[in-house]
Structure formats: C-alpha cells, structure tokens
Design an enzyme around this catalytic site. Structure first.
Site, PDB file in Angstrom:
ATOM      1  N   HIS A  81      70.805 -14.579  90.354  1.00 32.93           N
ATOM      2  CA  HIS A  81      71.760 -14.149  91.139  1.00 32.93           C
ATOM      3  C   HIS A  81      70.875 -12.319  91.177  1.00 32.93           C
ATOM      4  O   HIS A  81      70.244 -11.345  90.334  1.00 32.93           O
ATOM      5  CB  HIS A  81      72.761 -13.301  90.327  1.00 32.93           C
ATOM      6  CG  HIS A  81      73.730 -12.433  91.225  1.00 32.93           C
ATOM      7  ND1 HIS A  81      74.575 -12.886  92.102  1.00 32.93           N
ATOM      8  CD2 HIS A  81      73.926 -11.401  90.700  1.00 32.93           C
ATOM      9  CE1 HIS A  81      74.939 -12.458  92.787  1.00 32.93           C
ATOM     10  NE2 HIS A  81      74.924 -10.801  92.143  1.00 32.93           N
ATOM     11  N   ASP A  83      71.046  -8.825  93.231  1.00 34.95           N
ATOM     12  CA  ASP A  83      71.748  -8.340  94.799  1.00 34.95           C
ATOM     13  C   ASP A  83      70.564  -8.003  95.454  1.00 34.95           C
ATOM     14  O   ASP A  83      69.503  -7.306  95.026  1.00 34.95           O
ATOM     15  CB  ASP A  83      72.434  -7.205  93.662  1.00 34.95           C
ATOM     16  CG  ASP A  83      73.477  -8.228  93.124  1.00 34.95           C
ATOM     17  OD1 ASP A  83      74.212  -7.795  93.111  1.00 34.95           O
ATOM     18  OD2 ASP A  83      73.636  -7.601  91.808  1.00 34.95           O
ATOM     19  N   ASP A 205      79.399 -13.459  92.068  1.00 38.73           N
ATOM     20  CA  ASP A 205      79.114 -12.151  91.787  1.00 38.73           C
ATOM     21  C   ASP A 205      81.349 -11.192  91.995  1.00 38.73           C
ATOM     22  O   ASP A 205      81.519  -9.768  91.844  1.00 38.73           O
ATOM     23  CB  ASP A 205      78.619 -11.555  91.908  1.00 38.73           C
ATOM     24  CG  ASP A 205      78.377  -9.963  90.817  1.00 38.73           C
ATOM     25  OD1 ASP A 205      79.009  -9.992  90.095  1.00 38.73           O
ATOM     26  OD2 ASP A 205      77.666  -9.001  91.336  1.00 38.73           O
ATOM     27  N   HIS A 455      77.401  -6.841  98.497  1.00 37.22           N
ATOM     28  CA  HIS A 455      79.026  -6.768  97.413  1.00 37.22           C
ATOM     29  C   HIS A 455      78.352  -5.309  96.482  1.00 37.22           C
ATOM     30  O   HIS A 455      79.630  -5.045  96.036  1.00 37.22           O
ATOM     31  CB  HIS A 455      79.315  -8.114  96.250  1.00 37.22           C
ATOM     32  CG  HIS A 455      78.873  -8.615  95.954  1.00 37.22           C
ATOM     33  ND1 HIS A 455      76.743  -9.428  95.613  1.00 37.22           N
ATOM     34  CD2 HIS A 455      77.510  -8.444  94.032  1.00 37.22           C
ATOM     35  CE1 HIS A 455      76.753 -10.053  95.134  1.00 37.22           C
ATOM     36  NE2 HIS A 455      77.175  -8.771  93.992  1.00 37.22           N
TER      37      HIS A 455
HETATM   38 ZN   LIG Z   1      75.756  -9.212  92.451  1.00 33.98          ZN
END
Ligand SMILES: [Zn+2]
Length: 1016
Positions: A81, A83, A205, A455
C-alpha cells in the site's frame, strides 16, 4: 515499446463508407473504427480495436490459478500500500528519500517485486497506484519493460484499482475522482492494453466509503470492490451474519445493474493475519524448516495458519477466503515475503495428503472475486454508504471532513481551473500548447490533481510539509495551464496582448486592477450554459465605468473594502475599495468587459452605508435581529415563504485525551469534542457596515477579532451568500478549537438531514441512526457528522433550506431545524493515527491560518429545491476564470466567444471536454438531476453530438466506459444475484439516433469524438 509490426488489428467491417484510423500517442493501442453512414442522420458505428496483449497472453480471469472446490481455498494476495504522499511527499516516497521520517522507497519495491516474480510463475503481485508505477516505468530499460509486459500479459503482475492514486472518498468531488481514475487507467491502457485493465477497485485504506465512488467504479466497468475500513459496530454485525460481502446498489436513479458493485470487506484491514508478516519491517518469525537447525517451527506455523484460516472462513459465505499479504510500503525486499510464502504454501498444502481440507495459493483480488462469482450465491443488498467511520467508541474519523480547509478549497478551485484549461486546449486548437506565449500543457495539472485526490492529500491528513508539496504541485500545474490559456485566448480573441491572472481576489489583491486606470477583463465560463456572476475587483478609484462586449454600460458600484479583508490581506495589497458588478458569459466561452476609472478622489460613492436591519432583492429578503445583530429570518419573495433563521459561530473544545472514557484526542483524522455543547464565540454580532447599492446589498458582522462574516444579496440572484472569515484561531489558552457555524430555523426537520455524496446524489441522514444496524451512539456530536462536498439541506413539508458550499466540509444536524457546518480546526495534539503532528496550520504569517469561504443559502419548497441548488452547485464548482489586460483592447479583438452552437439543456452538465490526442477529444455529458428530485428536469434529455460545437466539426463518435479505457459496447461486467430484484427505471429512454444521445437522470455518458477545427 512494442514495435509497430507487433500491433495486431482486428477489423470488423459491416459496411465500408468511411474508415477512420485512430491511434493513441506513444501507445501500443491501435484502433480501427469504421464509421458507417446509412442514411442522412442515421449512423452506425462499427468499432474494433486491438491491444498489445502479447502472443498467447492469458491475463485477466483466465490467468487465475486453479482452486479446489472441495476445500477451503485461501487466496494469498501479495500487495503493497503506497500512499501518494502522507508523512513524506510523493517523490520522497518514490525515491526512498528521508527514511528518517518513515522507511519507504517505492522504486525499490517495484525493482524487488519484478525480480522475485520472475523466479516462479506461480507468484503473483498486484500494483495499485499508477502515479508511482508511471514514475518507475519511465526509468526502466527496454528489456525490463519487456519483462514487466510479459508478467502483466501472464497475469502474474496485475493492476488493481489503477487510478493515479487511491482517492479519498469523503472530501473529493466526483469530477476530480473521475479525472484521476481516467489518468491512471489511460496510462495502463496505453502501456499494457487490455491486460493492463484493472477488474477490481481496491480502496483498502480510505476512512469510510462514499456511495458515489461505488457508482463511479461500477460505471467504469469494475467487477468488484474491496476495502479495509468500516465502522467497528457494522463490522461486528456483518461478521456475525456473514454479510462481509454484498452487492452495493450505489444509485437511486440509474437502472440496475448500472451502478451495482459487488463489495467485499477485507478481514484484516489490509494487513496480513497475526503472525504472518514477513516483510523486512515486521518481526514475525520466518519459517524455519530445516530440521537439522535449531528452532524448527513448520508444524507450529502451519497449525496457526490452519486455525487462522478456519476462524476467518467462519465470517464469509463461500469456501474461498482472501488474505492480504502486505501493508504500507512493504516488499522493498520482496524476497523475504516470497521465500516464506513459498514455504507456507508448500507445507500447508502438503497436509492435504493427510486429509487437510485447506488449499492455499498465490492469488489476486480478481481471482478471488471470480470464485465468489462462480459460487452463484445470493448476496445481501447495500443501498446507503459507509460514513461515518469509527474504529472504537470514541474514535470517529469525522474531523478530516474539514481538516486543512484552505487546501480543500485550493484543490476545488484547481479542478475548476483544470477543466477550463482542458476546454481551452480543445477550443484553441494546436496553438494552445505552442503559441505566442510559449509552451503550455494541461498534463502537469492533471497529474497534480491526480496526486491531490489521494486519501492523505485533499483529506488534510498529511504532514504540514507534504500539504505544502501538494499545493506547490497544483500551483505548478496551473502555471503550465496559464500559458496554455493565454495562448488559447490569443487564438480565440485575436489579441496577443499580455494577460494576467489574479490569484488573490478572495483577499482583494490584484496589482493590475489596483493600479490601472483602464483595463479589460476576460470572463471565461466553463459551464455549458450562460452564467451571470458577481465580480469584485480591488480598486483605488472612487468611480468607474464598466462596459460589456457590446459596449453597453454595466451597472457598477465602488464599495469600501471590509475591515476583515484588510486584516486578511495585511501587506499584500493596498486597495481601498472594491468595484462590484455582475458579468455574463456565454456557454463554454468568454465575454470581455472594459473598465475605466472615472474619478480617483474623493471616495464618494454610489453606495449608501446605512443602519438597515434587513436587506432584500427581487427574490429574497433577510432580516437581522435588532439586539443581537444576528440573522433572524429569511424570506423567499417569489414563493412567499418565510423561515426563522438565526446563525452564529461556535467552537467545540477539542479533546486533549485526558478523560476517563478514552484517551482519544481530536486530531487531523478524528473529531472528538470534550463536550457536546460548543462555546459560542459571541452571543451578538457587531454590525459594522451595511451597504445598499443596485448591484449588491451587504451587511458585515463582526463576532470577534478572528471571526467575521459578510451577509450578501446580489441583484437578480436567488441565493443568500454568507462569506465567513475565520482565523487565526487562538490557542494560547491551551485549548484546541473546532469552529462551526450553525443555522437554526423553525423548519420541522426532526432528526433528518441530507448530505451529498462526492457532489452528486444526495443521501438521507438521521441523527443517532444507521440504516443497516442498531447503532449504539457513543459520541453524540462526532458520531453524527457526515462529509458534505457540495451541499447539505434540511426540510419539512413546506420548506427546504439548502446550503451550497465552496469546498468539502463536515456537517450535521443535532437539533430539530438546525444545520451545522464545521469550518476550521486548530488542534494541539496528534490523534495517534500515524501522522504524528497536531493539526495547527501556521498560515503565511506563522500566527495561525486564516480561512475564508462562502456558503450559499436557498429557501424553496422541497419539490423545486433541486431546480435551484443543482445549477448553483455546478456554478460553485466550475467558476468563471477572470483574466486581465491593461489598457484598451485593440480594435480587432474579438470580445465575445462561445464554443457551443447553443447552450446545453438545463438538465445537462458538460462534465469533461479534454483533448485526447491530435484529432480526438474526450467528452462527458451528465444529467445533473436525480430521478425524483425535479418535476421539470428529472426527465430524459437528448443532445445531438454533431451539433455541439461552434468551431469544431464532429466527424465520428465512439462511446466509452466512464473511465474511457474500454469501448462501451465491450463492457461486460460480472453479474451478481441479490435479495431484491431490479427493474428498469420507468423514466429511462433510448437514443433516437446514433448522433442523438439521451441522458437519463444522473447518467454520465462518455465519448471520444473525432473532430476537426472549422475554418473561419
Ligand atoms: Zn493509505
């Protein structure tokens, strides 16, 4: 790159009058389109396209590993994951820079995973964030690119989700979400063709899930959607009832299954089950399988895995379960993960010979999804959304709906500017990107907006330095667009005179208008209908003449600059007054106004400061209370309805985490007030200026040195404007503050209120209630907050009070007739969700951020409310772009222009108009009304694609999926059974002909148009 000879073209000609060959720039994609004209206006499109899937490619569902129908199949999904900015900026994460902040380097992850995938064809990996993959891909050698393409073609590396980022769901607007998805999907399509097309949406997420996102994913052709976070009470119930997987019916207007999306809640968020994290960042024991060495642990680990698998399977319906094997920025040394998973698979499956009924395999979300589909079960139906999200009794993630309000506005304005930039690139033709003002582009802004949807970006949950990075990227994107816009307007107007943009008009700063005695102003309107718009320009003269494109005089006034504006701008400008007038611009076009100073002294004016306690125009009247100075009533003079309306500003004292119930603090994510009763900032407002003129009437209210408001009614407008200014929020008293404004009315709304989903369809909310489970309410304020992106309203049988906002915010209704909106937050503590900083924005002067914004209020009967708030909200989202030229426009300047032959029908919104490649433009037409909300406009409406543009001839049209990575006719989504039957909406209508396309309520249709510029 695959050489051209490798491109395979599938041709399907059913008739052959005209043949159009379309090819994407620097892509492998080759399209053959055959346009067949059978009669005058009756057209058929015969399209075929072929993608570089490689010889013998078996990607997609066909590449899924075999499973065992008589066993419990455990799908291990190796994933990372990543970001797109959070504690570090997107590029710091990519390079693995500043590892002292967080150890994370995406380039190494992709290097390492590609290396490990080649070692065993059984291994799988999914990749999600195209912003990172794009960065990495460009740096790879041709041989690496060939290897990666082969892995993709064999389904061993699979793209999931595939947007530029994994967008936030609470604080994003659908326009920007669709754009960022389109950007990522296009890169994958251009690079890998059909094998690069993601089948599954993956929002593991984001902190709560919006119904409109599900609708968008469904319309983009996704077969399913998985996420990690939902309310802890909801999750517990779903586990008990085996409702972790469901069919989400994401629209009340679109005919099922158009907006139906199979949705699954992942078992462990997006982490591996306890004991099975084999990343270099984890401490779980590796599998020690050499009996000759110490600490042999195979039996123990296999037993733990079997127990874990059976426990997890108890919450799901089928004999397939999914395990997310990865987490934030994992797989930098992928060997650790794969070596241990190889062993896990080997030893767990070896027990099958001894009767074990567990089969573990490398898999992907789409392979797991396919098994669920094959199970042919009936799935529960979900029709509401997943807000708000709480992970414990006092831990409601409802603060980020408002966190970083200035970034939230800047992102929203940037969307407006990007749409304008895209449109002017199309309308201005090739000279837009290379013209008299140099090289401009829209791509930089597209990528900056793509990153900003992440996000931890527009959500406001990033570190301060990362927030600055997002803003800087948007500013750079706009700088590139500015050149494009200058070039395009030069082409369209025939004037190459220098043109400036004023970035700080919201604080009344614009050097040109402040100093010039004569200038012209171009008003570009990105909407497909004519708009009237009030303009306020900072000036130093006391009287001006304003003339429109035809030379006609325009009513204007000079009004004194408010004390609040002076305090916000400080030393950044020196205007004494504002010139106020209303402008009008044609659809998708511009008009030009010439402004000349008549008088520079003395500051006499046509305005009358008065002590009036009410203001009114043709449509609305608003009164103020004599003793408090607060609003007291609002009247719609057209419908003859009046409500009691008082409004004030309050602050919730942010929890410092020092009470008995919970240590939870209020922070960037979490909203947790110390008390349900907010403190009033001032019971009375000092009315400082009242101005009554023929253009605008306004009353300035002063609540405290850090809170003020202008209440405004412009001539001829049906909305009341509340321009609020909040900050610097004082925190010297040691108390974090969450500032709200509350509208209190006599509307009998009971416990109900309404909020939009990503700026589109509206959902009903009810205090202390969730539609799908019996809520145990533990936070009476924070647990009732919902995100609003464009509007909220309360209503009863007679009245609807709608508030249209200029950015995403949090809102609630805690009392009958009341609606509150959170405007600003300044906090003293981190909230333990990883960001590691208190949310205390310093602002440009380092004494606390000042934020200014607008709320537009309308009062109507409920059944006509949408007729007003729909166009009002679109006007707020797509604002006219003002640009200025000093002096008088030269004689040959074209002062007015419209890119459309006529305005689109009122129900139709032009969502996208963007250059796709040399001859192709991408267009999205949207029906902007819901099925039942307007007697007048909730009807099918037809648009003729050939008759849209005034300067472009449309030669061909092909309908695409919403994400523009698939022909509409090729969309073939998995079908799912649900508890309730679906029937077509009675309103839905079909296209009368190939050129005439019909939009049903809330429908968005996406086309690639082949166009050529008409010669003048
Ligand atoms: Zn995230």
């Amino acid at each position: 790159m695959v050489p051209a000879a490798d491109r395979r073209v599938r041709e399907e000609k059913s008739c052959d009058i005209t043949q159009i060959q379309l090819s994407y720039d620097c892509s492998f994609i080759f399209i053959m389109a055959v346009l067949c004209i059978s009669f005058l206006f009756q057209l058929l499109f015969c399209l075929a396209f072929s993608l570089p899937t490689g010889r013998n490619s078996i990607c997609g569902y066909r590449s899924c590993p075999p499973t065992n129908p008589s066993m419990l199949n455990v799908h291990l999904v190796p994933h990372t994951h990543d970001d797109v900015g959070w504690l570090k900026t997107v590029d710091q994460y990519f390079y693995g820079d500043r590892n002292y902040i967080q150890h994370a380097g995406v380039q190494y992850i992709l290097d390492s995973v590609i290396d490990q995938l080649q070692k065993d064809p059984a291994r799988r990996f999914i990749y999600v964030e195209t912003a990172f993959f794009y960065r990495w891909w460009r740096q790879q050698s041709q041989s690496t690119q060939r290897i990666v393409t082969q892995l993709v073609n064999e389904g061993r590396l699979e793209f999931i989700n595939g947007g530029w980022c994994m967008s936030d769901e609470a604080t994003t607007h659908y326009s920007a979400v669709i754009d960022q998805m389109t950007l990522g999907l296009r890169f994958l399509n251009d690079t890998f063709g059909e094998c690069g097309r993601p089948r599954v949406a993956w929002h593991i997420d984001p902190f709560g899930h919006a119904r409109e996102h599900a609708s968008i994913f469904a319309q983009m052709g996704y077969d399913g959607f998985f996420f990690g976070r939902l309310d802890y009470q909801d999750k517990a119930r779903r586990m008990n009832t085996k409702e972790m997987e469901m069919l989400w019916r994401a629209s009340e207007s679109l005919t099922p299954p158009v907006a139906d999306l199979f949705t699954g809640v992942l078992p462990n968020g997006y982490n591996p089950p306890a004991g099975f994290c084999w990343d270099q960042s984890c401490d779980d024991a590796p599998i020690r399988d050499d009996p000759d060495l110490e600490d042999y642990n195979v039996d123990e680990i296999v037993q733990l895995f079997l127990n874990t698998s059976y426990r997890q399977a108890a919450f799901y319906k089928t004999n397939h379960i999914i395990m997310t094997m990865g987490s934030d920025f994992q797989y930098e040394n992928a060997n650790l993960w794969y070596k241990n998973m190889d062993k896990l698979i080997k030893y767990v499956n070896a027990l099958q010979a001894k009767g074990s009924k567990v089969n573990v395999l490398y898999s992907t979300p789409s392979c797991y999804l396919q098994e669920l589909n094959l199970a042919n079960f009936t799935w529960p139906l979900k029709t509401d959304d997943f807000f708000p999200y709480a992970d414990d009794a006092h831990d409601f993630w409802t603060g980020y709906f408002t966190s970083r309000p200035a970034l939230k506005l800047y992102e929203r304005l940037s969307n407006s500017r990007l749409q304008t930039c895209n449109q002017l690139e199309v309308l201005g033709g090739p000279k837009s990107t290379s013209g008299p003002f140099g090289e401009g582009d829209s791509d930089t802004m597209k990528r900056a907006m793509g990153v900003a949807q992440h996000h931890d970006a527009v959500s406001g949950t990033e570190k301060q330095h990362v927030a600055y990075d997002y803003a800087r990227r948007l500013a750079t994107g706009w700088a590139h667009c500015e050149v494009l816009v200058r070039n395009s307007l030069a082409v369209l107007s025939g004037s190459e005179a220098p043109r400036v943009f004023c970035e700080n008009l919201n604080i009344s700063v614009c050097p040109l208008t402040e100093s010039s005695r004569k200038f012209s102003m171009n008003v570009y309107n990105p909407l497909a209908r004519t708009v009237r718009w009030p303009v306020r320009l900072p000036v130093n003269g006391s009287a001006y003449s304003v003339t429109d494109s035809t030379g006609k005089a325009v009513d204007s006034q000079v009004v004194p600059l408010s004390k609040s504006s002076k305090e916000v701008r400080r030393n950044r400008g020196y205007a004494k007054s504002e010139l106020v007038f209303q402008v009008e611009a044609p659809p998708l076009g511009y008009s030009t106004y010439v402004i000349s100073m008549l008088q520079d002294e003395p500051p006499a004016s046509s305005t009358k400061p008065t002590a009036t306690r009410s203001i009114q125009n043709k449509f609305l009247k608003v009164t103020f209370d004599d003793t408090t100075g607060l609003l007291s009533s609002l009247t719609n003079l057209e419908t003859n309805q009046t409500i009691r309306l008082s409004q004030n500003f309050y602050w919730y004292n942010a929890s410092a985490g020092n009470n008995e119930e919970s240590r939870q603090t209020s922070g960037a994510y979490i909203f947790r007030p110390n008390s349900s009763d907010p403190f009033v900032i001032n019971k009375t407002a000092e009315i400082q200026i009242s101005t009554v003129s023929s253009t605008v009437q306004e009353v300035t209210q002063w609540f405290s040195p850090w809170v003020s408001q202008v209440v405004r009614l412009y001539e001829g407008r049906r909305e009341l404007e509340l321009e609020w200014t909040v900050g610097p929020v004082p925190v010297a008293d040691g108390l974090g503050k969450e500032v709200i404004t509350r509208l209190d009315t006599d509307i009998k709304s009971s416990d109900y209120f309404y909020t939009d989903s990503n700026g589109r369809e509206v959902l009903e909310r009810r205090k202390d209630y969730r539609p799908t489970w019996d809520l145990k309410q533990t936070e009476p304020v924070a647990g009732n907050y919902y995100p609003i992106n464009s509007r909220a309203y309360i209503k009863d049988d007679k009245h609807q009070l709608t508030v249209v906002t200029d950015r995403s915010q949090g809102a609630s209704s805690l009392y009958n007739g009341s609606l509150e909106i959170m405007l600003h937050r300044r906090l003293l503590y981190d909230d333990f969700r990883g960001v590691g900083e208190p949310l205390s924005e310093p602002g440009v002067f380092f004494d606390g951020l000042v934020v200014r914004g607008r709320l537009l209020l309308t009062l109507t009967p409920p059944d006509t409310a949408a007729d007003v708030h729909r166009p009002l909200a679109q006007g707020m989202v797509l604002q006219p772009l003002l640009s200025f030229q000093d002096g008088t426009p030269s004689v040959n300047t074209k002062l007015q222009f419209s890119g459309l032959q006529a305005a689109l029908p009122p129900a139709v919104h032009l969502l996208t108009l963007s250059q796709w490649d040399k001859d192709l433009v991408l267009i999205r037409l949207e029906h902007q009304y819901e099925a039942k909300e307007s007697k007048t406009y909730s009807q099918p409406v037809t648009v003729n694609l050939q008759k849209l543009f005034s300067t472009l001839e449309v030669l061909g049209a092909s309908e695409m999926s919403l994400g523009a990575n698939q022909w509409k006719e090729d969309m073939n989504r998995l079908q799912w059974n649900t508890e309730k039957t679906s029937k077509p909406h009675p309103l839905s209508a079909k296209d009368p002909s190939a050129w005439e396309v019909t939009l049903n309520p809330m429908e968005i249709r996406t086309f690639l148009l082949r166009v050529q510029q008409l010669q003048n």
